[in-house]
Design a protein around this motif. Structure first.
Motif, PDB file in Angstrom:
ATOM      1  N   VAL A 155       0.859  -1.186   0.000  1.00 29.13           N
ATOM      2  CA  VAL A 155       0.000   0.000   0.000  1.00 29.13           C
ATOM      3  C   VAL A 155       0.893   1.233   0.000  1.00 29.13           C
ATOM      4  O   VAL A 155       1.585   1.508   0.984  1.00 29.13           O
ATOM      5  CB  VAL A 155      -0.932   0.016   1.217  1.00 29.13           C
ATOM      6  CG1 VAL A 155      -1.802   1.278   1.202  1.00 29.13           C
ATOM      7  CG2 VAL A 155      -1.802  -1.233   1.254  1.00 29.13           C
ATOM      8  N   VAL A 156       0.880   1.952  -1.119  1.00 35.77           N
ATOM      9  CA  VAL A 156       1.707   3.144  -1.184  1.00 35.77           C
ATOM     10  C   VAL A 156       0.923   4.380  -0.758  1.00 35.77           C
ATOM     11  O   VAL A 156       1.485   5.334  -0.215  1.00 35.77           O
ATOM     12  CB  VAL A 156       2.298   3.318  -2.596  1.00 35.77           C
ATOM     13  CG1 VAL A 156       1.219   3.634  -3.613  1.00 35.77           C
ATOM     14  CG2 VAL A 156       3.375   4.395  -2.594  1.00 35.77           C
ATOM     15  N   ALA A 157      -0.411   4.378  -0.969  1.00 35.89           N
ATOM     16  CA  ALA A 157      -1.230   5.534  -0.600  1.00 35.89           C
ATOM     17  C   ALA A 157      -2.688   5.141  -0.703  1.00 35.89           C
ATOM     18  O   ALA A 157      -3.040   4.086  -1.262  1.00 35.89           O
ATOM     19  CB  ALA A 157      -0.940   6.729  -1.503  1.00 35.89           C
ATOM     20  N   ALA A 158      -3.535   6.013  -0.165  1.00 35.35           N
ATOM     21  CA  ALA A 158      -4.972   5.886  -0.349  1.00 35.35           C
ATOM     22  C   ALA A 158      -5.512   7.256  -0.741  1.00 35.35           C
ATOM     23  O   ALA A 158      -5.023   8.296  -0.275  1.00 35.35           O
ATOM     24  CB  ALA A 158      -5.650   5.382   0.916  1.00 35.35           C
ATOM     25  N   MET A 159      -6.501   7.258  -1.621  1.00 35.41           N
ATOM     26  CA  MET A 159      -7.180   8.491  -2.011  1.00 35.41           C
ATOM     27  C   MET A 159      -8.670   8.304  -1.785  1.00 35.41           C
ATOM     28  O   MET A 159      -9.193   7.187  -1.909  1.00 35.41           O
ATOM     29  CB  MET A 159      -6.908   8.834  -3.480  1.00 35.41           C
ATOM     30  CG  MET A 159      -5.459   9.194  -3.768  1.00 35.41           C
ATOM     31  SD  MET A 159      -5.170   9.711  -5.486  1.00 35.41           S
ATOM     32  CE  MET A 159      -5.911  11.343  -5.449  1.00 35.41           C
ATOM     33  N   SER A 160      -9.339   9.411  -1.440  1.00 40.42           N
ATOM     34  CA  SER A 160     -10.791   9.356  -1.335  1.00 40.42           C
ATOM     35  C   SER A 160     -11.374  10.526  -2.121  1.00 40.42           C
ATOM     36  O   SER A 160     -10.751  11.574  -2.271  1.00 40.42           O
ATOM     37  CB  SER A 160     -11.248   9.402   0.115  1.00 40.42           C
ATOM     38  OG  SER A 160     -10.976  10.681   0.688  1.00 40.42           O
ATOM     39  N   HIS A 161     -12.553  10.264  -2.630  1.00 35.66           N
ATOM     40  CA  HIS A 161     -13.273  11.297  -3.358  1.00 35.66           C
ATOM     41  C   HIS A 161     -14.561  11.581  -2.600  1.00 35.66           C
ATOM     42  O   HIS A 161     -15.453  10.728  -2.533  1.00 35.66           O
ATOM     43  CB  HIS A 161     -13.580  10.835  -4.783  1.00 35.66           C
ATOM     44  CG  HIS A 161     -14.247  11.897  -5.611  1.00 35.66           C
ATOM     45  ND1 HIS A 161     -14.941  11.612  -6.755  1.00 35.66           N
ATOM     46  CD2 HIS A 161     -14.322  13.260  -5.459  1.00 35.66           C
ATOM     47  CE1 HIS A 161     -15.411  12.728  -7.290  1.00 35.66           C
ATOM     48  NE2 HIS A 161     -15.048  13.745  -6.515  1.00 35.66           N
ATOM     49  N   ARG A 162     -14.635  12.810  -1.998  1.00 32.04           N
ATOM     50  CA  ARG A 162     -15.864  13.270  -1.342  1.00 32.04           C
ATOM     51  C   ARG A 162     -16.678  13.961  -2.436  1.00 32.04           C
ATOM     52  O   ARG A 162     -16.463  15.127  -2.743  1.00 32.04           O
ATOM     53  CB  ARG A 162     -15.518  14.186  -0.182  1.00 32.04           C
ATOM     54  CG  ARG A 162     -14.697  13.468   0.897  1.00 32.04           C
ATOM     55  CD  ARG A 162     -14.112  14.415   1.937  1.00 32.04           C
ATOM     56  NE  ARG A 162     -15.136  15.193   2.638  1.00 32.04           N
ATOM     57  CZ  ARG A 162     -15.837  14.725   3.674  1.00 32.04           C
ATOM     58  NH1 ARG A 162     -15.612  13.505   4.120  1.00 32.04           N
ATOM     59  NH2 ARG A 162     -16.747  15.471   4.259  1.00 32.04           N
ATOM     60  N   ASN A 163     -17.597  13.197  -3.022  1.00 34.60           N
ATOM     61  CA  ASN A 163     -18.190  13.555  -4.310  1.00 34.60           C
ATOM     62  C   ASN A 163     -19.477  14.366  -4.132  1.00 34.60           C
ATOM     63  O   ASN A 163     -20.581  13.842  -4.108  1.00 34.60           O
ATOM     64  CB  ASN A 163     -18.464  12.290  -5.113  1.00 34.60           C
ATOM     65  CG  ASN A 163     -18.756  12.603  -6.570  1.00 34.60           C
ATOM     66  OD1 ASN A 163     -18.914  13.764  -6.947  1.00 34.60           O
ATOM     67  ND2 ASN A 163     -18.823  11.549  -7.370  1.00 34.60           N
TER      68      ASN A 163
ATOM     69  N   ALA B 151      -3.406  -5.423   3.205  1.00 28.70           N
ATOM     70  CA  ALA B 151      -1.961  -5.403   2.964  1.00 28.70           C
ATOM     71  C   ALA B 151      -1.619  -5.783   1.531  1.00 28.70           C
ATOM     72  O   ALA B 151      -0.635  -5.303   0.968  1.00 28.70           O
ATOM     73  CB  ALA B 151      -1.263  -6.342   3.945  1.00 28.70           C
ATOM     74  N   ALA B 152      -2.420  -6.672   0.919  1.00 19.69           N
ATOM     75  CA  ALA B 152      -2.163  -7.099  -0.460  1.00 19.69           C
ATOM     76  C   ALA B 152      -3.414  -6.832  -1.288  1.00 19.69           C
ATOM     77  O   ALA B 152      -4.537  -6.939  -0.787  1.00 19.69           O
ATOM     78  CB  ALA B 152      -1.802  -8.575  -0.508  1.00 19.69           C
TER      79      ALA B 152
END
Length: 684
Positions: free
Chosen positions: A114-122, A240-241
């Motif tokens: 896991v290099v990063a997480a993004m979220s979209h508050r749409n 993790a994967a």
């Protein structure tokens, strides 16, 4: 800045740590405490082709570097600073992109993490403009202290018209509500970086949605920041994967928060090339290959069958450090055979941890090691084939009688053991098969058993089918042998019989001798014969003429001797044996030749034969008497001797010689005539 991924190498050397247990081929990477931010200078509005446009999408970014569990925020839509003429009708508030780095972990080289997480508050920010979709592009910046590098991941958000439904909605043709947006990461982006002289790659490999939830907080329609609530959905941890590989886009629903986990890998991409080499011209022949890999997305797994002509190659194609690749050559065409396999790197050094098996025609590059320089990266595996030497072999057959090798004279009841040996002389013979037709043996003998032993291995039973033994097929190399052994027992009544059979063979090449269809060589056949037998019938007259005709009488004893230059020699093994019938003797086991019959004892009251009788046993067992022997005659069958003894007369007690000499002479003459008549009568 172009779409893709850029790395900036920092001064301090990265820390690549060996896994536990240690394996220098596949080290682990300590990523350290990663940090991330949304680059405030890279956000812009574009159309689908990337051109800058103004379609009511304006951005506002809070861009500090954040650590894991914290979020960098970028908002887009109608900001409070815009004038009345720049407000898009229908906007109800700004949407937001959030970014957080992954937790610092140790990861194996080439393993997704896991290099990063993004979220979209749409928030629905785009409802009244009818120009289709608007595209918002940006960059996620990452600092990975474990490798002392900074990476950038480009992203693109497609803001659709909210009021499009069904097929008109470009992101979800099945949509029956507001048309969702789509967040995409450009496929195939990667960046190389160096650890000293050693090259590595940072590569984004997958993205997946892990949660969705209701909107809370955020920028409201008046532009005032809402409470710093990142939403319930953003609290869901990334696995993790990843659950897959290669998906780099996610649909985000309107009026919802969607969290997307981004996976990357740090790897070393080496290249692998497979080359076919032949020691002599192979014309247009091709050699089949298969390949496999423990990485499902490896080209050596997805493109697993190929063929190569002489001097041609497959590749170079990617093979990652740590990957295990197996290359298998199929059955070579014609008389070609694999002679050698070698795998070397870009500087010509042998690749470590390679398992070669020339016999099985395979090579396993197990956990491909890390190249220590850029020039070492390429790997070339060369399969060298040579024309197999023309196979040569031969066949020979022997036999033993009751365990004694050689000889061709067998007796009824004897065991004959046959041995047929195929011997490789040079090269390799395949499909070798031995046949032996026992038709001319089994008319006089009973089959017992047969076995085949190839190259010193275990003996396997060979069945008799009809009258034929078929042993094989088998392969035979130079100096190797295959032995067919079988036994028969000569029938008890097999007198004057011939047992003859011929072994033959076929294979990928014909044997030097005993090939099927060729005239049989002496070394490929065996012949055995059994002796003859005949009868002696003893006849005699009654004493003093009491019996006017010869009759069978007991009490005689005979001897048979070999001929020694025209005179009786030593006694032979086959001696007359009384059969139980009156005056009848059996002479069994006598071979063709010349012999002498001597009467050793005459029945009581009878006179012995005057002298030994010379006779011959012919090749067909028939008898011939030689010389003038009126009291001995061969019967019409040719297999019986009749011997007549004259009666012994009592001499007068006084007086002259009497008449007995005249009577005896007459009786001898009469006996000859009567013997012939009696033997003729016995035959009828």
């Amino acid at each position: 800045m172009t779409a893709g991924l850029v790395a900036v190498i920092l001064a301090q050397a990265p820390v690549l740590q060996a896994p536990e247990p240690a394996n220098a081929a596949v080290p682990e990477v300590n990523l350290g405490s990663m940090r991330a931010r949304l680059d405030p200078n890279a956000v812009r509005t574009t159309n689908a082709s990337g051109a800058v446009v103004n379609n009511c999408l304006y951005t506002r970014t809070d861009g500090p570097w954040v650590s894991s569990a914290n979020w960098s925020v970028q908002a887009h839509g109608t900001p409070v600073s815009l004038g009345p003429n720049e407000v898009c009708a229908g906007n109800i508030g700004q949407s937001r992109i959030h970014l957080t780095p992954g937790a610092g972990v140790r990861t194996a080289l080439g393993a997704p993490f896991v290099v990063a997480a993004m979220s979209h508050r749409n928030n629905p920010t785009y409802s009244s403009v009818t120009s289709g979709s608007a595209f918002l592009s940006g960059t996620a910046q990452l600092k990975v202290p474990g490798v002392n590098a900074e990476f950038e991941i480009d992203w693109k958000l497609q803001e659709t018209q909210d009021n499009l439904m069904g097929p008109a909605c470009p992101t979800d043709p099945t949509n029956t509500g507001k048309c969702p947006d789509e967040l995409t990461f450009p496929a195939g982006v990667e960046q190389s970086f160096m650890v000293g002289p050693v090259p590595y790659l940072f590569r984004v490999v997958h993205s997946q949605i892990v949660s969705t939830g209701p909107l809370t907080g955020g920028y409201d329609n008046g532009g005032a920041p809402g409470p710093p609530d990142y939403g319930v959905a953003e609290g869901v941890a990334c696995p993790a994967a990843p659950t897959g590989r290669g998906i780099l886009s996610s649909v985000t629903r309107e009026d919802r928060v969607t969290k997307i986990c981004i996976y990357a890998e740090i790897a070393q991409d080496r290249t692998l090339k497979v080359t076919k080499n032949t020691t002599s011209p192979a014309g247009g022949l091709t050699f089949p290959f298969t390949s496999s890999s423990d990485r499902a997305d490896s080209p050596w797994a997805t493109q697993s069958s190929f063929s190569l002509g002489a001097g041609l190659s497959r590749g170079p194609q990617t093979a990652q450090a740590g990957e295990t690749v197996t290359i298998q050559e199929g059955t070579p065409p014609g008389d070609w055979e694999l002679e050698d396999i070698s795998c070397v790197d870009g500087v010509g050094a042998a690749v470590a941890d390679v398992e070669y098996d020339v016999v099985a025609r395979s090579v396993v590059l197990r956990e491909i090691p890390i190249a220590q320089s850029v020039t070492e990266l390429p790997i070339t595996c060369t399969f060298t084939n040579a024309l197999a030497p023309q196979g040569r072999w031969t066949l020979a057959k022997t036999a033993a009688i009751d365990g004694v090798p050689g000889g061709d004279e067998a007796m009824p009841g004897d065991t004959i053991a046959y041995r047929v040996t195929a011997t490789g002389i040079e090269g390799t013979v395949t499909g070798a098969t031995i046949t032996d037709d026992l038709a001319n043996v089994l008319t006089h003998a009973a089959f017992q058993s047969a076995t085949l032993q190839v190259n010193g291995g275990g003996a396997s039973a060979v069945p008799l089918v009809g009258t034929t033994l078929t042993a094989g097929p088998f392969a035979l190399g130079a100096g190797q042998t295959a032995v067919l052994e079988y036994r028969v027992i000569v029938d008890d009544d097999a007198w004057l019989s011939a047992l003859h059979n011929v072994a033959r063979a076929v294979g990928s090449v014909a044997p030097d001798r005993c090939a099927a269809g060729d005239p049989p060589a002496a070394e490929c056949q065996t012949s055995h014969r059994t002796p003859s037998r005949f009868l002696v019938q003893k006849l005699g007259y009654g004493i003093n003429g009491e019996e006017p005709f010869p009759v069978a009488v007991d009490g005689a004893l005979f001897d048979v001797r070999a001929d020694d230059n025209g005179a009786p020699g030593a006694p032979i093994d086959a001696q007359p044996v009384a059969t139980g019938a009156v005056g009848r003797f059996d002479v069994a086991g006598i071979w063709p030749g010349t012999y002498w019959l001597t009467e050793l004892k005459a029945p009581t009251g009878h006179a012995l034969l005057a002298e030994p009788v010379r006779f011959t046993v012919a090749a067909d067992g028939t008898l011939t008497v030689h010389g003038d022997h009126p009291n001995v005659e061969v019967d019409g069958s040719g297999f019986e001797l009749g011997v007549v003894d004259t009666a012994a007369y009592v001499l007068p007690e006084t007086g002259g010689p009497g008449t007995w000499l005249f009577v005896a002479g007459g009786l001898a003459t009469l006996a000859t005539a009567l013997l012939a008549a009696i033997l003729r009568r016995r035959r009828t």
